[in-house]
Design an enzyme around this catalytic site. Structure first.
Site, short mmCIF file in Angstrom:
data_model
loop_
_atom_site.label_atom_id
_atom_site.label_comp_id
_atom_site.label_asym_id
_atom_site.label_seq_id
_atom_site.Cartn_x
_atom_site.Cartn_y
_atom_site.Cartn_z
N PRO A 143 -24.88 -6.14 -6.83
CA PRO A 143 -24.82 -4.89 -7.60
C PRO A 143 -24.55 -5.14 -9.09
O PRO A 143 -24.76 -4.26 -9.91
CB PRO A 143 -23.66 -4.11 -6.97
N GLU A 167 -16.42 -9.89 -1.14
CA GLU A 167 -16.31 -9.54 -2.56
C GLU A 167 -17.41 -10.20 -3.41
O GLU A 167 -17.50 -9.95 -4.60
CB GLU A 167 -14.94 -9.97 -3.10
N ARG A 205 -45.84 -7.12 -2.73
CA ARG A 205 -46.91 -6.16 -3.04
C ARG A 205 -47.68 -6.56 -4.29
O ARG A 205 -48.82 -6.15 -4.47
CB ARG A 205 -46.34 -4.75 -3.21
N ASP A 247 -50.03 3.02 -7.86
CA ASP A 247 -48.76 3.37 -7.24
C ASP A 247 -47.78 4.16 -8.07
O ASP A 247 -47.91 4.18 -9.28
CB ASP A 247 -48.04 2.04 -7.02
N1 ADE Z 1 -25.47 -6.61 -2.49
C1 ADE Z 1 -24.64 -5.58 -2.23
N2 ADE Z 1 -25.04 -4.47 -2.84
C2 ADE Z 1 -26.18 -4.77 -3.53
C3 ADE Z 1 -27.07 -4.05 -4.37
N3 ADE Z 1 -26.90 -2.76 -4.65
N4 ADE Z 1 -28.12 -4.71 -4.89
C4 ADE Z 1 -28.31 -6.01 -4.64
N5 ADE Z 1 -27.50 -6.75 -3.86
C5 ADE Z 1 -26.45 -6.14 -3.30
#
Ligand code: ADE
Length: 243
Positions: free
Chosen positions: A88, A115, A153, A168
């Protein structure tokens, strides 16, 4: 393209063997190898996580098993590949990112849990951290599969009809127009008459206008960044007059 995926749940990648990506594997366009991170642990318990330095909740995935896995993949394949860590904290997965990954001959995905992974893994491997959205998944596996699918893709030959990729959603920075197929009436809802008219210029105009309408309503942020022609601006004026 060769894709290696490293995880404590290597069986999680089974869905990649299905559908369009599965066909690409069968046709030899993609080669996918899933690796069990625990095979690269160094102790009897095959430990892959440990407590965070500095304290705090949760566990952190240890660096060395990932580094050993990447070294083994390099030795087996003869190439280091571009290393991707789904996270994330990464840069957002966009069509441009997927397209740039599709240009690589070899990708290696390192999937974390808890974590996250010891920061020295992406540092030592000059890895790209990539996020699939502003939410937190329980592990990197689903994110890796999303990135692989979006990348595949753009790999020539994977999607049978190249025009389908070119036209697309997002290809021109807009959401896609609505699609209809037979029968002509479903649940009392008709197919828009223009699509049955056989007038290709009118159909193209209608589709563009509906793509603009959806983008305006649902994703005005995309519209603000889109490359719009004078004809698009006229369609937007028509939409504004309809409200
Ligand atoms: N691992 C955990 N959440 C994630 C996300 N939103 N994007 C990529 N990898 C992740």
């Amino acid at each position: 393209m060769r894709i290696d995926l490293v995880s404590i749940f290597p069986d999680a990648f089974a869905p990649l063997r299905q559908s369009v990506v599965g066909k690409a594997i069968e046709h030899g366009l993609l080669e996918i190898h899933a690796h069990d991170l625990r095979d690269y642990a160094s102790d009897r318990h095959r430990t892959t996580d440990d407590e965070p330095y500095g304290g705090g909740p949760g566990m952190v995935m240890k660096a060395e098993p990932f580094l050993r896995a990447v070294a083994a993949i390099e030795a087996a394949s003869g190439s280091r590949g571009r290393v991707i860590v789904p996270s994330p904290q990464g840069r957002a997965l966009t069509p441009a990112v997927a397209r740039s990954l599709a240009a690589e001959a070899h990708l290696v995905f390192l999937c974390g849990h808890y974590e996250g992974i010891d920061e020295r893994v992406p540092l030592a491997l000059r890895a790209d951290e990539v996020s699939i959205g502003d939410y937190v998944l329980t592990g990197g596996e689903l994110a890796a599969m999303v990135i692989v699918d979006a990348t595949a893709r753009f790999t020539p030959g994977v999607v049978g009809d190249a025009a389908s990729v070119a036209g697309d959603s997002f290809a021109a920075g807009l959401l896609d127009y609505p699609h209809y197929t037979r029968p002509p009436v479903v649940a009392g809802l008709d197919v828009p008459a223009v699509l049955l008219s056989g007038n290709h210029a009118e159909i193209a105009r209608w589709r563009r206008k509906e793509a603009l309408r959806r983008t305006l309503r649902r994703r005005p942020d995309l519209l603000a960044a889109a490359d719009l022609s004078p004809a698009d601006r006229r369609l937007l004026e028509e939409l504004a007059a309809e409200d």
